[in-house]
Design a protein around this motif. Sequence first.
Motif, short mmCIF file in Angstrom:
data_model
loop_
_atom_site.label_atom_id
_atom_site.label_comp_id
_atom_site.label_asym_id
_atom_site.label_seq_id
_atom_site.Cartn_x
_atom_site.Cartn_y
_atom_site.Cartn_z
N LYS A 22 1.00 -1.21 -0.37
CA LYS A 22 -0.17 0.13 0.00
C LYS A 22 0.84 1.38 0.26
N PRO A 23 1.45 2.29 -1.13
CA PRO A 23 1.97 2.85 -1.28
C PRO A 23 1.37 4.18 -0.71
N THR A 24 2.05 4.87 0.00
CA THR A 24 2.07 6.55 0.80
C THR A 24 1.27 7.09 -0.85
N CYS A 25 0.56 8.25 -0.55
CA CYS A 25 0.05 9.40 -0.83
C CYS A 25 1.36 9.88 -2.08
N TYR A 26 2.20 9.88 -1.06
CA TYR A 26 3.95 10.48 -2.27
C TYR A 26 4.05 9.42 -2.84
N GLU A 27 4.02 8.26 -2.44
CA GLU A 27 4.73 6.92 -3.17
C GLU A 27 4.20 7.06 -4.41
N HIS A 28 2.51 7.39 -4.15
CA HIS A 28 1.61 7.46 -5.56
C HIS A 28 1.77 8.52 -6.46
N ALA A 29 2.43 9.29 -5.91
CA ALA A 29 2.31 10.69 -6.81
C ALA A 29 3.55 10.74 -7.55
N ALA A 30 5.04 10.00 -7.32
CA ALA A 30 6.30 9.88 -7.70
C ALA A 30 6.37 9.10 -9.01
N ASN A 31 4.95 7.46 -8.46
CA ASN A 31 4.71 6.64 -9.07
C ASN A 31 4.57 7.24 -10.21
N CYS A 32 3.70 8.21 -10.71
CA CYS A 32 2.44 8.94 -11.54
C CYS A 32 3.44 9.82 -12.17
N TYR A 33 4.00 10.65 -11.33
CA TYR A 33 5.23 11.72 -12.35
C TYR A 33 6.27 10.90 -13.20
N THR A 34 7.06 9.90 -12.84
CA THR A 34 7.91 9.53 -12.77
C THR A 34 7.99 8.63 -14.48
N HIS A 35 6.83 7.75 -14.21
CA HIS A 35 6.86 6.99 -15.27
C HIS A 35 5.85 8.13 -16.51
N ALA A 36 4.75 8.79 -16.09
CA ALA A 36 4.24 9.62 -17.07
C ALA A 36 5.34 10.60 -18.01
N PHE A 37 6.52 11.18 -17.55
CA PHE A 37 7.61 11.75 -17.94
C PHE A 37 8.19 10.60 -19.24
N LEU A 38 8.58 9.92 -18.62
CA LEU A 38 8.49 8.68 -19.66
C LEU A 38 8.53 8.26 -20.59
N ILE A 39 6.86 8.44 -20.70
CA ILE A 39 6.85 7.86 -21.73
C ILE A 39 6.69 8.77 -23.69
N VAL A 40 7.22 10.13 -23.29
CA VAL A 40 7.49 10.95 -24.20
C VAL A 40 8.86 10.50 -24.96
N PRO A 41 9.71 10.16 -23.97
CA PRO A 41 10.92 10.10 -24.50
C PRO A 41 11.20 8.42 -24.77
N ALA A 42 10.27 8.00 -24.47
CA ALA A 42 9.88 6.40 -24.41
C ALA A 42 9.39 6.16 -25.98
N ILE A 43 8.78 7.02 -26.41
CA ILE A 43 8.08 6.99 -27.85
C ILE A 43 8.83 7.99 -28.58
N VAL A 44 9.47 8.60 -28.95
CA VAL A 44 10.90 9.42 -29.21
C VAL A 44 11.38 8.32 -29.26
N GLY A 45 11.98 7.63 -28.75
CA GLY A 45 13.09 6.72 -28.65
C GLY A 45 13.04 5.94 -29.48
N SER A 46 11.67 5.50 -29.74
CA SER A 46 11.41 4.05 -29.58
C SER A 46 11.40 4.59 -31.60
N ALA A 47 10.65 5.65 -31.96
CA ALA A 47 11.17 6.01 -33.47
C ALA A 47 12.43 6.42 -33.95
#
Length: 186
Positions: A22-47
């Motif tokens: 059970k993550p804390t609210c801070y862990e949830h926020a960190a997980n959301c932001y760090t994973h979301a932040f890497l979506i665009v670089p992953a797409i660009v890198g894949s292309a």
Amino acid sequence: MRFRNRFQRFMNHRAPANGRYKPTCYEHAANCYTHAFLIVPAIVGSALLHRLSDDCWEKVTAWIYGMGLCALFIVSTVFHIVSWKKSHLRTVEHCFHMCDRMVIYFFIAASYTPWLNLRELGPLASHMRWFIWLMAAGGTIYVFLYHEKYKVVELFFYLTMGFSPALVVTSMVRHSCIILVTSLNS
């Protein structure tokens, strides 16, 4: 002790033996932001990987790796957002948690694909390509059937998938030695 009290809000209690962490609210926020932040670089890198590929085999391999990487960050971001903000939707959260675990198996397989496909690694490499993807499928079936029940088995799947391609290195060294000896004798 003062350190622990000062940062208590960032920490949570240990997960029960057969229960979910059970993550804390801070862990949830960190997980959301760090994973979301890497979506665009992953797409660009894949292309870029796909565009810089020289032949069809490299394009397919770049596509497999890129899709695995993008899927990992997209599914994980959605899971963490649902888990954080929509935790009252238990069925949806459970579904995305399972998808998050499943995509990890496929990412592990996709991350080994370039190495196993594009290098001459000896005879064991061709078998390892299939083994890794069969393990990903097996891990997915396991998560679907026994999600959060037997964590040691799930850990075994992850570790086996992570370390088994190292066996290819021994095959590669032996294969290279045979080629070297053959070239020296001729």
